[in-house]
Motif scaffolding. Structure first.
Motif, PDB file in Angstrom:
ATOM      1  N   SER A 125      21.920 -21.083  -6.644  1.00 21.22           N
ATOM      2  CA  SER A 125      20.849 -20.638  -5.759  1.00 21.22           C
ATOM      3  C   SER A 125      20.699 -19.125  -5.830  1.00 21.22           C
ATOM      4  CB  SER A 125      21.140 -21.046  -4.307  1.00 21.22           C
ATOM      5  OG  SER A 125      21.035 -22.444  -4.145  1.00 21.22           O
ATOM      6  N   ARG A 126      19.497 -18.683  -5.561  1.00 20.40           N
ATOM      7  CA  ARG A 126      19.209 -17.247  -5.540  1.00 20.40           C
ATOM      8  C   ARG A 126      18.449 -16.902  -4.269  1.00 20.40           C
ATOM      9  NH1 ARG A 126      19.627 -14.731 -10.711  1.00 20.40           N
ATOM     10  NH2 ARG A 126      20.034 -16.224 -12.380  1.00 20.40           N
ATOM     11  N   LEU A 127      18.650 -15.687  -3.794  1.00 22.11           N
ATOM     12  CA  LEU A 127      17.933 -15.203  -2.615  1.00 22.11           C
ATOM     13  C   LEU A 127      17.338 -13.846  -2.947  1.00 22.11           C
ATOM     14  CD1 LEU A 127      19.057 -15.310   1.100  1.00 22.11           C
ATOM     15  CD2 LEU A 127      18.128 -13.202   0.121  1.00 22.11           C
ATOM     16  N   LEU A 128      16.030 -13.740  -2.839  1.00 25.42           N
ATOM     17  CA  LEU A 128      15.329 -12.485  -3.086  1.00 25.42           C
ATOM     18  C   LEU A 128      14.792 -11.961  -1.768  1.00 25.42           C
ATOM     19  CD1 LEU A 128      14.245 -10.577  -5.415  1.00 25.42           C
ATOM     20  CD2 LEU A 128      12.052 -11.690  -4.994  1.00 25.42           C
ATOM     21  N   TYR A 129      15.071 -10.700  -1.490  1.00 25.72           N
ATOM     22  CA  TYR A 129      14.645 -10.070  -0.235  1.00 25.72           C
ATOM     23  C   TYR A 129      13.816  -8.837  -0.572  1.00 25.72           C
ATOM     24  CZ  TYR A 129      14.901  -8.081   4.461  1.00 25.72           C
ATOM     25  OH  TYR A 129      14.574  -7.573   5.698  1.00 25.72           O
ATOM     26  N   GLN A 130      12.636  -8.730   0.044  1.00 29.45           N
ATOM     27  CA  GLN A 130      11.739  -7.612  -0.219  1.00 29.45           C
ATOM     28  C   GLN A 130      11.196  -7.040   1.086  1.00 29.45           C
ATOM     29  OE1 GLN A 130       9.328 -10.336  -2.555  1.00 29.45           O
ATOM     30  NE2 GLN A 130       9.648  -9.091  -4.367  1.00 29.45           N
ATOM     31  N   VAL A 131      10.982  -5.740   1.104  1.00 36.07           N
ATOM     32  CA  VAL A 131      10.386  -5.081   2.265  1.00 36.07           C
ATOM     33  C   VAL A 131       9.401  -4.044   1.750  1.00 36.07           C
ATOM     34  CG1 VAL A 131      12.245  -3.360   2.395  1.00 36.07           C
ATOM     35  CG2 VAL A 131      10.850  -3.850   4.426  1.00 36.07           C
ATOM     36  N   ALA A 132       8.272  -3.890   2.449  1.00 42.19           N
ATOM     37  CA  ALA A 132       7.253  -2.967   1.956  1.00 42.19           C
ATOM     38  C   ALA A 132       6.264  -2.609   3.052  1.00 42.19           C
ATOM     39  CB  ALA A 132       6.501  -3.584   0.776  1.00 42.19           C
ATOM     40  N   ALA A 133       5.513  -1.553   2.783  1.00 45.46           N
ATOM     41  CA  ALA A 133       4.421  -1.134   3.666  1.00 45.46           C
ATOM     42  C   ALA A 133       3.122  -1.686   3.105  1.00 45.46           C
ATOM     43  CB  ALA A 133       4.357   0.398   3.723  1.00 45.46           C
ATOM     44  N   SER A 153       2.792  -2.410  10.444  1.00 44.93           N
ATOM     45  CA  SER A 153       2.123  -2.512   9.144  1.00 44.93           C
ATOM     46  C   SER A 153       3.111  -2.722   7.999  1.00 44.93           C
ATOM     47  CB  SER A 153       1.298  -1.242   8.881  1.00 44.93           C
ATOM     48  OG  SER A 153       0.233  -1.149   9.810  1.00 44.93           O
ATOM     49  N   ASP A 154       4.375  -2.921   8.334  1.00 42.51           N
ATOM     50  CA  ASP A 154       5.397  -3.206   7.331  1.00 42.51           C
ATOM     51  C   ASP A 154       5.764  -4.690   7.430  1.00 42.51           C
ATOM     52  OD1 ASP A 154       5.431  -0.459   6.809  1.00 42.51           O
ATOM     53  OD2 ASP A 154       7.003  -0.125   8.323  1.00 42.51           O
ATOM     54  N   ALA A 155       6.316  -5.221   6.348  1.00 47.97           N
ATOM     55  CA  ALA A 155       6.690  -6.633   6.369  1.00 47.97           C
ATOM     56  C   ALA A 155       7.834  -6.885   5.404  1.00 47.97           C
ATOM     57  CB  ALA A 155       5.496  -7.510   6.016  1.00 47.97           C
ATOM     58  N   LEU A 156       8.532  -7.973   5.661  1.00 45.52           N
ATOM     59  CA  LEU A 156       9.612  -8.391   4.769  1.00 45.52           C
ATOM     60  C   LEU A 156       9.357  -9.830   4.358  1.00 45.52           C
ATOM     61  CD1 LEU A 156      11.768 -10.457   6.405  1.00 45.52           C
ATOM     62  CD2 LEU A 156      12.150  -8.333   7.683  1.00 45.52           C
ATOM     63  N   THR A 157       9.843 -10.171   3.174  1.00 44.66           N
ATOM     64  CA  THR A 157       9.773 -11.546   2.706  1.00 44.66           C
ATOM     65  C   THR A 157      11.135 -11.959   2.154  1.00 44.66           C
ATOM     66  OG1 THR A 157       9.013 -10.878   0.499  1.00 44.66           O
ATOM     67  CG2 THR A 157       7.329 -11.418   2.137  1.00 44.66           C
ATOM     68  N   VAL A 158      11.462 -13.223   2.364  1.00 44.95           N
ATOM     69  CA  VAL A 158      12.701 -13.802   1.846  1.00 44.95           C
ATOM     70  C   VAL A 158      12.330 -15.073   1.094  1.00 44.95           C
ATOM     71  CG1 VAL A 158      15.008 -14.655   2.396  1.00 44.95           C
ATOM     72  CG2 VAL A 158      13.889 -13.002   3.932  1.00 44.95           C
ATOM     73  N   SER A 212       0.835  -1.208   0.000  1.00 42.96           N
ATOM     74  CA  SER A 212       0.000   0.000   0.000  1.00 42.96           C
ATOM     75  C   SER A 212       0.865   1.252   0.000  1.00 42.96           C
ATOM     76  CB  SER A 212      -0.896   0.024   1.245  1.00 42.96           C
ATOM     77  OG  SER A 212      -0.112   0.061   2.427  1.00 42.96           O
ATOM     78  N   GLY A 213       2.170   1.055   0.192  1.00 41.42           N
ATOM     79  CA  GLY A 213       3.081   2.196   0.252  1.00 41.42           C
ATOM     80  C   GLY A 213       4.429   1.839  -0.330  1.00 41.42           C
ATOM     81  N   ALA A 214       5.476   2.354   0.296  1.00 44.56           N
ATOM     82  CA  ALA A 214       6.843   2.170  -0.202  1.00 44.56           C
ATOM     83  C   ALA A 214       7.244   0.696  -0.204  1.00 44.56           C
ATOM     84  CB  ALA A 214       7.817   2.966   0.660  1.00 44.56           C
ATOM     85  N   SER A 215       8.111   0.344  -1.158  1.00 46.72           N
ATOM     86  CA  SER A 215       8.630  -1.023  -1.225  1.00 46.72           C
ATOM     87  C   SER A 215      10.014  -0.999  -1.861  1.00 46.72           C
ATOM     88  CB  SER A 215       7.695  -1.919  -2.038  1.00 46.72           C
ATOM     89  OG  SER A 215       7.643  -1.505  -3.391  1.00 46.72           O
ATOM     90  N   ALA A 216      10.785  -2.042  -1.590  1.00 42.23           N
ATOM     91  CA  ALA A 216      12.124  -2.165  -2.165  1.00 42.23           C
ATOM     92  C   ALA A 216      12.505  -3.634  -2.171  1.00 42.23           C
ATOM     93  CB  ALA A 216      13.147  -1.357  -1.364  1.00 42.23           C
ATOM     94  N   LEU A 217      13.400  -4.013  -3.075  1.00 39.55           N
ATOM     95  CA  LEU A 217      13.850  -5.394  -3.129  1.00 39.55           C
ATOM     96  C   LEU A 217      15.314  -5.449  -3.526  1.00 39.55           C
ATOM     97  CD1 LEU A 217      14.203  -6.683  -6.270  1.00 39.55           C
ATOM     98  CD2 LEU A 217      11.768  -6.141  -6.279  1.00 39.55           C
ATOM     99  N   THR A 218      15.922  -6.558  -3.188  1.00 42.73           N
ATOM    100  CA  THR A 218      17.299  -6.798  -3.576  1.00 42.73           C
ATOM    101  C   THR A 218      17.474  -8.294  -3.748  1.00 42.73           C
ATOM    102  OG1 THR A 218      19.618  -6.321  -3.055  1.00 42.73           O
ATOM    103  CG2 THR A 218      18.226  -7.023  -1.231  1.00 42.73           C
ATOM    104  N   GLY A 219      18.522  -8.699  -4.460  1.00 42.77           N
ATOM    105  CA  GLY A 219      18.736 -10.122  -4.690  1.00 42.77           C
ATOM    106  C   GLY A 219      20.200 -10.501  -4.639  1.00 42.77           C
ATOM    107  N   PHE A 220      20.446 -11.794  -4.374  1.00 44.22           N
ATOM    108  CA  PHE A 220      21.801 -12.309  -4.241  1.00 44.22           C
ATOM    109  C   PHE A 220      21.882 -13.688  -4.902  1.00 44.22           C
ATOM    110  CE2 PHE A 220      20.589  -9.655  -0.728  1.00 44.22           C
ATOM    111  CZ  PHE A 220      21.651  -8.793  -0.548  1.00 44.22           C
ATOM    112  N   GLU A 221      23.082 -14.033  -5.366  1.00 41.29           N
ATOM    113  CA  GLU A 221      23.329 -15.343  -5.973  1.00 41.29           C
ATOM    114  C   GLU A 221      24.446 -16.054  -5.231  1.00 41.29           C
ATOM    115  OE1 GLU A 221      22.248 -14.882 -10.700  1.00 41.29           O
ATOM    116  OE2 GLU A 221      24.317 -14.475 -10.029  1.00 41.29           O
ATOM    117  N   GLN A 222      24.321 -17.380  -5.223  1.00 42.28           N
ATOM    118  CA  GLN A 222      25.374 -18.231  -4.657  1.00 42.28           C
ATOM    119  C   GLN A 222      25.290 -19.562  -5.394  1.00 42.28           C
ATOM    120  OE1 GLN A 222      26.802 -18.996  -0.252  1.00 42.28           O
ATOM    121  NE2 GLN A 222      24.946 -20.193  -0.605  1.00 42.28           N
ATOM    122  N   GLY A 223      26.241 -19.808  -6.280  1.00 40.98           N
ATOM    123  CA  GLY A 223      26.152 -21.003  -7.104  1.00 40.98           C
ATOM    124  C   GLY A 223      24.899 -20.950  -7.954  1.00 40.98           C
TER     125      GLY A 223
END
Length: 270
Positions: free
Chosen positions: A139-147, A224-229, A126-137
């Motif tokens: 495998s991938r890791l996606l990290y997100q945070v948002a309102a 009211s904010d949350a992160l997902t991995v 419903s508001g601001a959000s951002a994401l970033t990602g990483f690789e290892q071999g």
């Protein structure tokens, strides 16, 4: 992997090789970022990237709340194309015949696959959000945070908690091949106001060869904010890295909410 946030947004175009993740690219803005600086104990200045306590999460605050390579264990390397990641093994239609009594469960399982593929596990922010990602071999890791809207966020967590029971095992078809999907609950560090961990295992074929995709998923609510991995791939589980990202990411988000700038050194966090 994945929200965008209906949640965290929608995200590959590349095959990491014959034994790697199959993905298709989708155009999207690059939302990576979030390296922190030293802890700030005083009140933030007007142009601080941190959101003042009680204030809505800002775009700058969301970026500051993203985890960095320093927060993760092992040899994860940050990438610049995380916003384009999409895993083709998650594309398909749930076989409703698997659900003999509770047909509604099939819709929940379809929603899970679609949300992981679109990286909007918690729905649209419903508001601001951002994401970033990483690789290892491979495998991938996606990290997100948002309102989020708080009521909608609570509904999303209720839905996530139901999945290990409603979607413990089901079949998916893409019109050509069939894949089996298993969903189990996993434990997470006691962080945030609410949390849910899942492991999603997809077994199918890639270029005729048996393939297993394993994704560890974590969602943590802080107000009211949350992160997902979402982390994993064909190399196996990434539960340790998922837990690490969830734990230190929650602290970064709490720092931002308190009007602080998260530390660049995870060892300096409380």
């Amino acid at each position: 992997m994945t929200p965008r946030p209906s949640r965290p947004v929608r995200l590959l175009a590349s095959a990491l090789t014959a034994g790697a993740l199959l993905i298709t690219a989708a155009c999207s803005d690059d939302g990576d970022g979030g390296s922190g600086s030293a802890d700030v104990t005083g009140s933030p200045s007007a142009d601080s990237p941190a959101a003042a306590s009680g204030a809505a999460l800002t775009e700058a605050g969301a970026q500051a709340a993203l985890v960095t390579e320093a927060d993760l264990e092992d040899d994860w390397s940050k990438v610049t194309d995380a916003a384009t990641w999409r895993d083709k093994l998650l594309v398909g239609t749930v076989d409703v015949a698997d659900f003999l009594t509770a047909k509604a469960d099939a819709a929940d399982c379809q929603k899970l696959l679609d949300s992981l593929h679109g990286e909007d596990l918690l729905g649209k922010p419903s508001g601001a959000s951002a994401l970033t990602g990483f690789e290892q071999g491979d495998s991938r890791l996606l990290y997100q945070v948002a309102a989020y809207d708080r009521a909608a966020l609570d509904d999303s967590f209720t839905w996530l908690k139901s999945l290990p029971t409603e979607c413990d095992s089901f079949t998916v078809t893409d019109g050509k091949d069939k894949r089996t999907v298993e969903v189990i609950e996993t434990s997470l560090p006691e962080e945030g106001d609410a949390r849910q961990g899942l492991r999603v295992t997809v077994r199918g074929t890639v270029d005729g060869a048996p393939t297993t995709l394993t994704l560890d998923v974590a969602a943590v609510r802080v107000g009211s904010d949350a992160l997902t991995v979402t982390a994993g791939g064909l190399d196996g589980d990434e539960s340790d890295s998922t837990k690490q990202a969830a734990k230190l990411g929650t602290q970064r988000l709490k720092d931002v909410q308190a009007g602080k700038t998260p530390s660049a050194d995870p060892g300096e966090q409380d």
